[in-house]
Motif scaffolding. Sequence first.
Motif, PDB file in Angstrom:
ATOM      1  N   LEU A 704       1.087  -1.124  -0.106  1.00  0.00           N
ATOM      2  CA  LEU A 704      -0.053   0.044   0.119  1.00  0.00           C
ATOM      3  C   LEU A 704       0.446   1.339  -0.129  1.00  0.00           C
ATOM      4  O   LEU A 704       0.189   2.696  -0.887  1.00  0.00           O
ATOM      5  CB  LEU A 704      -0.928   0.068   1.518  1.00  0.00           C
ATOM      6  N   ALA A 705       2.273   1.476   0.352  1.00  0.00           N
ATOM      7  CA  ALA A 705       3.401   2.279   0.673  1.00  0.00           C
ATOM      8  C   ALA A 705       3.672   2.543  -0.422  1.00  0.00           C
ATOM      9  O   ALA A 705       3.897   3.599  -0.944  1.00  0.00           O
ATOM     10  CB  ALA A 705       4.247   2.345   2.298  1.00  0.00           C
ATOM     11  N   VAL A 706       4.004   1.563  -1.098  1.00  0.00           N
ATOM     12  CA  VAL A 706       4.489   1.711  -2.409  1.00  0.00           C
ATOM     13  C   VAL A 706       3.214   2.252  -3.718  1.00  0.00           C
ATOM     14  O   VAL A 706       3.893   3.259  -4.484  1.00  0.00           O
ATOM     15  CB  VAL A 706       5.095   0.316  -2.769  1.00  0.00           C
ATOM     16  N   LEU A 707       2.394   1.715  -3.807  1.00  0.00           N
ATOM     17  CA  LEU A 707       1.318   2.340  -3.958  1.00  0.00           C
ATOM     18  C   LEU A 707       1.139   3.771  -4.259  1.00  0.00           C
ATOM     19  O   LEU A 707       0.680   3.996  -5.562  1.00  0.00           O
ATOM     20  CB  LEU A 707      -0.256   1.404  -4.292  1.00  0.00           C
ATOM     21  N   SER A 708       0.597   3.804  -3.019  1.00  0.00           N
ATOM     22  CA  SER A 708       0.934   5.779  -2.804  1.00  0.00           C
ATOM     23  C   SER A 708       1.635   6.467  -3.029  1.00  0.00           C
ATOM     24  O   SER A 708       1.895   7.565  -3.710  1.00  0.00           O
ATOM     25  CB  SER A 708       1.141   5.557  -1.264  1.00  0.00           C
ATOM     26  N   PHE A 709       3.358   5.709  -3.859  1.00  0.00           N
ATOM     27  CA  PHE A 709       4.422   6.859  -3.404  1.00  0.00           C
ATOM     28  C   PHE A 709       4.266   7.456  -5.293  1.00  0.00           C
ATOM     29  O   PHE A 709       4.311   7.854  -5.817  1.00  0.00           O
ATOM     30  CB  PHE A 709       6.015   5.443  -2.823  1.00  0.00           C
ATOM     31  N   LEU A 710       3.410   5.519  -5.644  1.00  0.00           N
ATOM     32  CA  LEU A 710       3.951   6.187  -7.100  1.00  0.00           C
ATOM     33  C   LEU A 710       2.955   6.207  -7.640  1.00  0.00           C
ATOM     34  O   LEU A 710       3.217   7.312  -8.571  1.00  0.00           O
ATOM     35  CB  LEU A 710       3.468   4.413  -7.628  1.00  0.00           C
ATOM     36  N   ILE A 711       2.175   6.636  -7.119  1.00  0.00           N
ATOM     37  CA  ILE A 711       0.658   7.869  -7.909  1.00  0.00           C
ATOM     38  C   ILE A 711       0.953   8.674  -6.864  1.00  0.00           C
ATOM     39  O   ILE A 711       0.663   9.755  -8.212  1.00  0.00           O
ATOM     40  CB  ILE A 711      -0.931   6.179  -6.501  1.00  0.00           C
ATOM     41  N   ALA A 712       1.794   9.256  -6.041  1.00  0.00           N
ATOM     42  CA  ALA A 712       1.797  11.034  -5.741  1.00  0.00           C
ATOM     43  C   ALA A 712       3.031  11.174  -6.298  1.00  0.00           C
ATOM     44  O   ALA A 712       3.098  12.450  -6.759  1.00  0.00           O
ATOM     45  CB  ALA A 712       2.224  10.461  -3.767  1.00  0.00           C
ATOM     46  N   PHE A 713       3.969  10.244  -6.526  1.00  0.00           N
ATOM     47  CA  PHE A 713       4.849  10.456  -7.556  1.00  0.00           C
ATOM     48  C   PHE A 713       4.269  11.056  -9.566  1.00  0.00           C
ATOM     49  O   PHE A 713       4.955  12.380  -9.501  1.00  0.00           O
ATOM     50  CB  PHE A 713       5.481   9.883  -8.256  1.00  0.00           C
TER      51      PHE A 713
END
Length: 800
Positions: A704-713
């Motif tokens: 979930l954290a990686v997914l959030s990071f990718l979208i935010a990026f």
Amino acid sequence: MSSFLQSNLLLFIVQYSYFSYTIPSSLFPSSCQLQEQFHINRMQKSGDVILGGLFPVHFFSSISDLFNVQGFRLAQTMAFAVDEINNNSSLLPNVTLGYTLYDNCAELGIGFRGALSLVSGQEEQIILHNTCVGNPPVVGIVGDSSSTRSIAISSVLGLYRVPMVSYFATCSCLSDRQKYPSFFRTIPSDAFQVQAMIQILKHFGWTWAGLLITDDDYGFHAARSLQSELSVSGEGCLAYVEVLPTDKDTDELRRIVDVMKKSTARVVIAFVFETHMINLMEEIERQNVTGLQWLASEGWTATAAVLQTPELMPYLGGTLGIAIRRGEIPGLREFLLQIRPDLLDSNSAICTGQEDLENVNTEFLDISNLRPEYNVYKAVYALAYSLDDMLGCHSLVNFTTPFGDQVSFDENGDVVPIYDVMNWLWLPDGSTTLSYMTFVLHKIVAGNIYLYFVQQPVQSVCSESCPPGTHMVRKKGEPKCCFDCIPCSDGKVSNISNSLGCTSCPEDFWSNPQRDHCVPKKTEFLSYHEPLGICLTATSLLGACTCAVVLGIFIYHHKTPIVRANNSELSFQVLLSLKLCFLCSLLFIGRPRLWTCQLRHAAFGISFVLCVSCILVKTMVVLAVFKASKPGGGTSLKWFGAMQQRGTVLCLASIQAAICTAWLVSASPSPHKNTQYHNDMIVYECAVGSPFGFAVLLGYIGMLAVLSFLIAFLVRNLPDSFNEAKLITFSMLIFCAVWVAFVPVYISSPGNYADAVEAFAILASSFGLLITLFGPKCYIILLKPELNTKKAIMGRGAEL
């Protein structure tokens, strides 16, 4: 058994009767003719039944024949016992006992020939048939006094089952019923004497002794038996074994005494006879060897008056010895007083035969210490009772002497082992005396023993007992009584000298520094009372309070553009979940319990999933807003309404809850006492139960954290002057960095440090999210209110 003696008598009489009366005269002549007369000193008395006896009345020497007063008294004791039995109307009624007693001169050859003469007869001619003129052979022999002579004689007499009852042969080898089926004795076997000596050694704590033996069967079998018993019992060891020469070999005696001087053994066991001790003590006196504790066998304990002299008692004072049973024979002294020696010839009469010996103090008349004489007395009565039982068709030889001793024989032909333990006392006035106690082996039954030593009782050990905390390790190539004391290893103790090694402490105990007893192990866990626990607790509470403060600020300023523009509901949820994250770190502090172990990971996993899920939804909302701002993208916002946002967060959190439930049901975390880090310490920790379940929990949060990071990026460059996507990108970068670093550190951290690492990772990541997500907003709300306007937030090109 006791009936063996009667059975051998019966068998011999049947054999003799058969050859004397039943064999046809056509095959054998009517009389037996003695081919050669064997001249030997003897005493004789006619009777219906003849008993034989062998006694050492004379000794051969290089100078002359020596008369043995005790040997002569032994022979007279047998004569007395025969007369006493003949005068007893209740024992062998209508049967007169006779005897033929030979002087064996303490020589094997003479004793052997004497025994054969006794069983074959000494008459010139014995007329057979009905007249039966002449003394028949004996039906049993009392003797011999020596183990070696008894072995030789019994080997032959046993072939014809002629009973032989010894009064002084103690060799344990004579208990072998296969080799010596007709041998019996009224003196205990040396096997019992050895056990008695071992009891004395044990009583005084003497584990290190020397052994002196005679050069014959008596000595060699005693040495073998003593060594075997010591080995089996573990009560001691022999420092040396020396064989005393039969003659006065000065060089050999000097060598033996040198061995005794050099040895550390202060106790000397002597299985020897009086003559051997006289020769040895002369050399002991010459070299002035003192400080030895002598332990004497029955061969010289009670009969060695020649050793109890002012010259030798400084070396022999305090001697302990095993003596054969002392007894009393009423009437024996009166019988001895009636003896009148014959006139040697008319020209050289030494005695007239009329001397009055009543008031003369002689060794011959001293009956205060009857020991072998008492055994002779019992041997004669044993043969008599055997004959009486046989005539009365009884099957057991069992009688009681006037002195109160019950006499019976076991299956080996041995009697009940009764001994006197003697103590040689050297009194202050220079005189000597003996004190003793009488006991049946293993049980004291009468008397007292007053132990006397020239100085304090000696200490005779090869190695001193190991102190507590150590154990014995045998020295290579030396007896087991010689050892080194080695400290017990960690976790093992020894509170006494222990030849088997040290004892391991129970699971939750450890050895104290002295290694003499076990103490509870120290316990270790992440405590609230230690600095690290205090710091983590304070940090956790600080984070929770900070979340509450930020939440209060946001609630108070909930109508301001910056709060409304960043999805205030999700912001409130992130703050609440962060507060739970801070508080769940407290579950890692304190002694692990079952409920804390189960709750800590579940609370941690669900709290972080709630937090990251809210951030993920916020990121997706930002992305939807970005798309909606473009032509034809208005429909994207309808999928991210308030209900959809709440449902998404709940759905993502439910997945984590399901993971935690499955983990707790299949392999629940539980408290664990870990000793692999420190043997002397118990580290209380929570075993994860299932590493796979823990990995799935962490992996789901990470996903979930990686997914959030990718979208935010992807949406970090939105045109808004206050773009939250940048903050989320940075916060997720910090969050992932913390947990990526956590995994190897957690795996390599021992015990309570692993809990500290996990608590630190929770706090670090929580603070990272709190500061990066809400720090800039609080800064604007509190310190830059002019920027908290819709225009400023929607403006382009404006910088924070």
